[in-house]
Design a protein around this motif. Structure first.
Motif, PDB file in Angstrom:
ATOM      1  N   LEU A 188      -0.906  -6.675   0.873  1.00 46.08           N
ATOM      2  CA  LEU A 188       0.309  -5.854   1.242  1.00 46.08           C
ATOM      3  C   LEU A 188       0.267  -4.643   0.417  1.00 46.08           C
ATOM      4  O   LEU A 188       0.543  -3.361   0.942  1.00 46.08           O
ATOM      5  CB  LEU A 188       1.488  -6.709   1.278  1.00 46.08           C
ATOM      6  N   LEU A 189       0.132  -4.689  -0.733  1.00 51.21           N
ATOM      7  CA  LEU A 189       0.109  -3.632  -1.906  1.00 51.21           C
ATOM      8  C   LEU A 189      -0.982  -2.672  -1.565  1.00 51.21           C
ATOM      9  O   LEU A 189      -0.618  -1.315  -1.455  1.00 51.21           O
ATOM     10  CB  LEU A 189       0.166  -3.956  -3.154  1.00 51.21           C
ATOM     11  N   GLU A 190      -2.055  -3.020  -1.435  1.00 48.09           N
ATOM     12  CA  GLU A 190      -3.218  -2.228  -0.985  1.00 48.09           C
ATOM     13  C   GLU A 190      -3.092  -1.171   0.184  1.00 48.09           C
ATOM     14  O   GLU A 190      -3.320  -0.288   0.408  1.00 48.09           O
ATOM     15  CB  GLU A 190      -4.741  -2.969  -0.911  1.00 48.09           C
ATOM     16  N   GLU A 191      -2.605  -1.887   1.298  1.00 54.47           N
ATOM     17  CA  GLU A 191      -2.194  -1.230   2.628  1.00 54.47           C
ATOM     18  C   GLU A 191      -1.280  -0.537   2.358  1.00 54.47           C
ATOM     19  O   GLU A 191      -1.089   0.884   2.721  1.00 54.47           O
ATOM     20  CB  GLU A 191      -2.020  -2.194   3.658  1.00 54.47           C
ATOM     21  N   GLN A 219      -0.265  -6.123 -13.102  1.00 57.63           N
ATOM     22  CA  GLN A 219      -1.313  -5.689 -13.829  1.00 57.63           C
ATOM     23  C   GLN A 219      -2.529  -5.642 -13.384  1.00 57.63           C
ATOM     24  O   GLN A 219      -3.517  -5.039 -13.767  1.00 57.63           O
ATOM     25  CB  GLN A 219      -1.073  -6.207 -15.407  1.00 57.63           C
ATOM     26  N   ALA A 220      -2.915  -6.928 -12.703  1.00 55.33           N
ATOM     27  CA  ALA A 220      -4.306  -7.052 -12.176  1.00 55.33           C
ATOM     28  C   ALA A 220      -4.651  -6.012 -11.058  1.00 55.33           C
ATOM     29  O   ALA A 220      -5.753  -5.790 -10.890  1.00 55.33           O
ATOM     30  CB  ALA A 220      -4.350  -8.341 -11.310  1.00 55.33           C
ATOM     31  N   LEU A 221      -3.636  -5.447 -10.547  1.00 55.75           N
ATOM     32  CA  LEU A 221      -3.747  -4.333  -9.495  1.00 55.75           C
ATOM     33  C   LEU A 221      -3.659  -2.829 -10.060  1.00 55.75           C
ATOM     34  O   LEU A 221      -3.258  -2.137  -9.313  1.00 55.75           O
ATOM     35  CB  LEU A 221      -2.646  -4.637  -8.520  1.00 55.75           C
ATOM     36  N   GLN A 222      -3.530  -2.826 -11.420  1.00 52.94           N
ATOM     37  CA  GLN A 222      -3.628  -1.707 -12.260  1.00 52.94           C
ATOM     38  C   GLN A 222      -2.254  -1.091 -12.305  1.00 52.94           C
ATOM     39  O   GLN A 222      -2.246   0.201 -12.705  1.00 52.94           O
ATOM     40  CB  GLN A 222      -4.590  -0.736 -11.831  1.00 52.94           C
ATOM     41  N   TYR A 223      -1.098  -1.812 -11.917  1.00 50.28           N
ATOM     42  CA  TYR A 223       0.262  -1.241 -12.209  1.00 50.28           C
ATOM     43  C   TYR A 223       0.582  -1.573 -13.728  1.00 50.28           C
ATOM     44  O   TYR A 223      -0.059  -2.473 -14.308  1.00 50.28           O
ATOM     45  CB  TYR A 223       1.015  -2.016 -11.232  1.00 50.28           C
ATOM     46  N   GLU A 224       1.374  -0.506 -14.352  1.00 53.51           N
ATOM     47  CA  GLU A 224       1.583  -0.567 -15.692  1.00 53.51           C
ATOM     48  C   GLU A 224       3.169  -0.524 -15.817  1.00 53.51           C
ATOM     49  O   GLU A 224       3.732   0.201 -15.174  1.00 53.51           O
ATOM     50  CB  GLU A 224       1.050   0.300 -16.345  1.00 53.51           C
ATOM     51  N   SER A 225       3.577  -1.373 -16.669  1.00 51.57           N
ATOM     52  CA  SER A 225       5.040  -1.250 -17.272  1.00 51.57           C
ATOM     53  C   SER A 225       5.354   0.097 -17.665  1.00 51.57           C
ATOM     54  O   SER A 225       4.582   0.631 -18.414  1.00 51.57           O
ATOM     55  CB  SER A 225       5.383  -2.165 -18.224  1.00 51.57           C
ATOM     56  N   SER A 226       6.481   0.748 -16.914  1.00 55.14           N
ATOM     57  CA  SER A 226       6.709   1.991 -17.211  1.00 55.14           C
ATOM     58  C   SER A 226       8.191   2.337 -17.707  1.00 55.14           C
ATOM     59  O   SER A 226       8.269   3.366 -18.504  1.00 55.14           O
ATOM     60  CB  SER A 226       6.410   2.933 -15.915  1.00 55.14           C
ATOM     61  N   ALA A 227       9.296   1.548 -17.455  1.00 61.78           N
ATOM     62  CA  ALA A 227      10.603   2.014 -17.591  1.00 61.78           C
ATOM     63  C   ALA A 227      11.271   0.794 -17.557  1.00 61.78           C
ATOM     64  O   ALA A 227      10.676  -0.551 -17.023  1.00 61.78           O
ATOM     65  CB  ALA A 227      11.195   3.086 -16.727  1.00 61.78           C
ATOM     66  N   THR A 228      12.430   0.773 -17.989  1.00 66.57           N
ATOM     67  CA  THR A 228      13.782  -0.373 -17.808  1.00 66.57           C
ATOM     68  C   THR A 228      14.334   0.047 -16.386  1.00 66.57           C
ATOM     69  O   THR A 228      14.636   1.063 -16.155  1.00 66.57           O
ATOM     70  CB  THR A 228      14.434  -0.424 -19.059  1.00 66.57           C
TER      71      THR A 228
END
Length: 143
Positions: free
Chosen positions: A93-96, A121-130
């Motif tokens: 879903l995220l890749e599409e 994180q495995a999909l290379q998303y990183e924590s960015s903000a609150t």
């Protein structure tokens, strides 16, 4: 993986009810929003199916910003049915959605969640903000 169709409404409504923790989706509101989201060019409603049944969905948007010099994408809802997690449906879903966001020239994809940090994180998303929110009570329509 495919775009949602009007015939998916019942299954998506069931998943939305399972997804929601802070709100309880109401049928009338869902039925008003669902076709509008399918027809909205700035929204993408995707479904993951197994054996012809909808087992996950993702709702996201692309919108203009000033700070990012153009479009960004936002995942509003992403849900995989409990018994169908860890089968690659969420990843697909995220890749599409990423493919669609790139096609709309989005500079990045954002989402807010406290669930499954290892997955993102495995999909290379990183924590960015609150993430902050304020629930607004329904306002009476003005005369």
């Amino acid at each position: 993986m495919r775009r949602a169709e009007k015939t998916d409404a019942e299954e998506i409504f069931g998943l939305a009810r399972e997804f929601a923790l802070s709100f309880r989706p109401e049928r009338a509101a869902f039925e008003a929003a669902f076709p509008a989201l399918i027809d909205n060019r700035d929204a993408r409603l995707l479904v993951a199916t197994v054996g012809g049944d909808v087992r996950g969905y993702l709702l996201g948007f692309v919108h203009l910003t000033l700070f990012a010099n153009g479009h960004v994408a936002w995942v509003e809802e992403a849900m995989t049915q409990h018994g169908f997690r860890r089968r690659g449906l969420g990843r697909a879903l995220l890749e599409e959605f990423e493919v669609w966001a790139r096609s709309r020239n989005a500079g990045y994809i954002g989402l807010a969640t406290r669930r499954a940090p290892e997955f993102y994180q495995a999909l290379q998303y990183e924590s960015s903000a609150t993430f902050y929110r304020k629930v607004l009570n329904p306002v009476e329509p003005r005369p």
